[in-house]
Write a protein that holds these residues in place. Structure first.
Motif, PDB file in Angstrom:
ATOM      1  N   ALA A  44       5.446   5.983   4.870  1.00  0.00           N
ATOM      2  CA  ALA A  44       5.352   6.109   3.411  1.00  0.00           C
ATOM      3  C   ALA A  44       6.697   6.522   2.820  1.00  0.00           C
ATOM      4  O   ALA A  44       7.115   6.011   1.767  1.00  0.00           O
ATOM      5  CB  ALA A  44       4.269   7.127   3.041  1.00  0.00           C
ATOM      6  N   ARG A 101       1.648   7.412   9.247  1.00  0.00           N
ATOM      7  CA  ARG A 101       1.626   7.034   7.829  1.00  0.00           C
ATOM      8  C   ARG A 101       2.676   7.802   7.021  1.00  0.00           C
ATOM      9  O   ARG A 101       3.166   7.305   6.000  1.00  0.00           O
ATOM     10  CB  ARG A 101       0.243   7.293   7.237  1.00  0.00           C
ATOM     11  CG  ARG A 101      -0.078   8.767   6.993  1.00  0.00           C
ATOM     12  CD  ARG A 101      -1.527   9.029   6.642  1.00  0.00           C
ATOM     13  NE  ARG A 101      -1.755  10.407   6.231  1.00  0.00           N
ATOM     14  CZ  ARG A 101      -1.858  11.434   7.081  1.00  0.00           C
ATOM     15  NH1 ARG A 101      -1.731  11.239   8.377  1.00  0.00           N
ATOM     16  NH2 ARG A 101      -2.084  12.644   6.628  1.00  0.00           N
ATOM     17  N   GLU A 152      -4.952   1.282   7.989  1.00  0.00           N
ATOM     18  CA  GLU A 152      -6.396   1.479   8.148  1.00  0.00           C
ATOM     19  C   GLU A 152      -6.967   0.473   9.145  1.00  0.00           C
ATOM     20  O   GLU A 152      -7.930   0.758   9.854  1.00  0.00           O
ATOM     21  CB  GLU A 152      -7.102   1.348   6.792  1.00  0.00           C
ATOM     22  CG  GLU A 152      -8.565   1.766   6.793  1.00  0.00           C
ATOM     23  CD  GLU A 152      -8.769   3.258   7.008  1.00  0.00           C
ATOM     24  OE1 GLU A 152      -9.915   3.667   7.227  1.00  0.00           O
ATOM     25  OE2 GLU A 152      -7.776   4.024   6.964  1.00  0.00           O
ATOM     26  N   ALA A 163      -1.353   1.081   3.309  1.00  0.00           N
ATOM     27  CA  ALA A 163      -2.606   1.753   3.675  1.00  0.00           C
ATOM     28  C   ALA A 163      -3.592   0.767   4.305  1.00  0.00           C
ATOM     29  O   ALA A 163      -4.287   1.099   5.279  1.00  0.00           O
ATOM     30  CB  ALA A 163      -3.231   2.410   2.437  1.00  0.00           C
ATOM     31  N   ARG A 164      -3.650  -0.443   3.783  1.00  0.00           N
ATOM     32  CA  ARG A 164      -4.575  -1.435   4.345  1.00  0.00           C
ATOM     33  C   ARG A 164      -4.162  -1.835   5.754  1.00  0.00           C
ATOM     34  O   ARG A 164      -5.014  -2.024   6.640  1.00  0.00           O
ATOM     35  CB  ARG A 164      -4.651  -2.650   3.426  1.00  0.00           C
ATOM     36  CG  ARG A 164      -5.393  -2.343   2.127  1.00  0.00           C
ATOM     37  CD  ARG A 164      -5.349  -3.454   1.118  1.00  0.00           C
ATOM     38  NE  ARG A 164      -6.145  -4.620   1.498  1.00  0.00           N
ATOM     39  CZ  ARG A 164      -6.474  -5.595   0.642  1.00  0.00           C
ATOM     40  NH1 ARG A 164      -6.098  -5.508  -0.625  1.00  0.00           N
ATOM     41  NH2 ARG A 164      -7.174  -6.626   1.050  1.00  0.00           N
ATOM     42  N   HIS A 190      -0.262   0.789  -1.282  1.00  0.00           N
ATOM     43  CA  HIS A 190      -1.629   0.270  -1.145  1.00  0.00           C
ATOM     44  C   HIS A 190      -1.731  -0.675   0.052  1.00  0.00           C
ATOM     45  O   HIS A 190      -2.629  -0.549   0.892  1.00  0.00           O
ATOM     46  CB  HIS A 190      -2.039  -0.456  -2.425  1.00  0.00           C
ATOM     47  CG  HIS A 190      -3.327  -1.219  -2.285  1.00  0.00           C
ATOM     48  ND1 HIS A 190      -4.556  -0.614  -2.330  1.00  0.00           N
ATOM     49  CD2 HIS A 190      -3.556  -2.548  -2.073  1.00  0.00           C
ATOM     50  CE1 HIS A 190      -5.502  -1.523  -2.157  1.00  0.00           C
ATOM     51  NE2 HIS A 190      -4.926  -2.701  -1.998  1.00  0.00           N
TER      52      HIS A 190
END
Length: 431
Positions: A329, A325, A279, A275-276, A272
């Protein structure tokens, strides 16, 4: 029909400013500060307002509450913004203290105080201290880093939080009603649109109200009704939920949560926060913290992971976003699932602490580079014992300086890998 919907005098005033709450109960969110039994509300209602500093993200009510307080006082209100105000502006306010307009003192509302330098803040200090000026300041940055300590010690700091979607939704419907009243035109604003804006504004009420106004402007009128479509709202709020400032508290909060989630072996949370970061386009922070965590928190429990993580980072930097990503990940999930040990990290910290405090001493003679012994040295020679000349490639000799020769920095971790090392060396050193 924007010209019909909005009057000329209002077009340049944001909707959030046109709808400033008139009472404390009209302010959405901040119940931890403004509920009936909370200290800040009691202070405001008492009329005896001290120096206040409001700290929190944009659009959560800091300026709204400061304006409300200022309007309730009988002091002369002056407003400054830290981004544009100069020392001359401060002196102009101070010069009014001895005039009729400043007879009861001055209430200064200083927005974005973090942009005031130390000298500007010191100029205000004398008058804040004697009560001639009451300061209400707002800032989006941590005041304990940006506000002069002497001002902090004379002020009370209150932290504002992002407003919850349920509270923002109330403001959304109030904005719709206000636009209907201003324009005289009915607005069809479906509940799913209100929920989308409330969830997508990141707790920023101002942003939510602006989204409502833009949604109405961008919508078609049918039979005298503005029909707001979900697709229109979706396009206007597609990325507005993201709060991120590479130089602000939000940045450090996210990267801290990112590393702590990996350290805590929670892949869902770590992904999470990754991802922030991605982004927001902050690939460097995502890579740096990932490599640090592999070395600091996994460490010797699974040392093979360190080059694997470095390889994933290299791939991510080579391909760039958005594909970066994928290897990141992979690496994040591996770090989360790996056994953990901070034994080497703890050891180097202890060693650094000793060095910085002066606990070191001369390098033992047998470890020094070869020196020429003077005639005054009765015991010539280096006396270094070469471990490879002995069984199991080990011989006991002193390596630490005399001053700390018994100091212990490293303790074997309780993981399988380090315990295997420990068992091996316990056996060798016993022999």
């Amino acid at each position: 029909m924007p010209c019909v919907l909005y009057g000329v005098n209002k077009m340049n005033i944001p909707l959030a400013d046109r709808l400033r709450p008139k009472t404390l109960d009209d302010i959405v969110g901040q119940k931890h500060l403004l509920a009936e039994d909370k200290p800040l509300r009691k202070i405001i209602e008492s009329g005896e307002v001290p120096n206040l500093i409001f700290y929190g993200p944009s659009g959560v009510g800091k300026t709204t509450l400061a304006t409300y307080i200022a309007n309730k006082t009988n002091r002369t209100l002056k407003k400054l913004n830290g981004t544009t105000a100069s020392t001359a502006d401060i002196k102009e306010i101070v010069s009014q203290l001895n005039t009729f307009s400043g007879l009861n003192g001055i209430l200064l509302y200083l927005d974005e105080i973090q942009y005031f330098n130390k000298k500007q803040q010191q100029t205000l200090l004398e008058f804040i201290e004697n009560g001639s000026i009451t300061l209400i300041a707002s800032t989006t940055e941590n005041p304990y880093f940006y506000v002069y300590n002497a001002i902090l010690s004379r002020s009370t700091v209150f932290e504002f939080k992002p407003v919850s979607p349920d509270e923002v939704e109330k403001a959304v419907y109030r904005a719709v009603e206000a636009l209907e009243d201003e324009s005289g035109i009915k607005i069809d604003f479906p509940p799913e649109c209100a929920k989308k804006i409330a969830a997508g504004c990141g707790g920023d009420v101002r942003k939510a109200m602006n989204a409502v106004e833009l949604s109405v402007i961008a919508s078609d009128e049918q039979s005298g009704v503005k029909m707001v479509a979900a697709e229109t709202v979706e396009q206007l709020v597609q990325k507005s939920a993201l709060r991120y400032d590479k130089d602000g508290d939000e940045h450090y909060d996210i990267v801290s949560a990112y590393q702590k989630s990996m350290r805590g072996s929670d892949p869902d949370a770590a992904l999470h926060y990754l991802a922030r970061l991605l982004e927001a386009g902050d690939l460097p922070s995502a890579c740096r913290r990932l490599m640090i965590c592999a070395c600091e928190d996994v460490g010797l429990a699974y040392p093979q992971l360190i080059p694997i993580v470095k390889s994933c980072v290299d791939i991510a930097q080579a391909v760039g976003l958005p594909e970066a990503r994928i290897p990141l990940a992979d690496a994040v999930v591996m770090v989360c699932n790996a056994p953990k040990s901070n034994s080497a990290y703890t050891g180097i910290n202890l060693a650094m602490q000793d060095v910085r405090s002066g606990k070191s001493g001369s390098v033992p003679r047998q470890l020094q580079n070869m020196h020429c012994d003077g005639e005054d040295n009765p015991n010539k020679g280096q006396f270094y014992l070469y471990p490879h000349d002995y069984p199991n490639h080990f011989i006991n000799q002193q390596y630490l300086p005399d001053l700390i020769k018994n100091r212990k920095y490293y303790d074997y971790g309780d993981n399988k890998n380090e315990q295997a090392f420990k068992a091996y060396w316990d056996k060798i050193k016993k022999i």
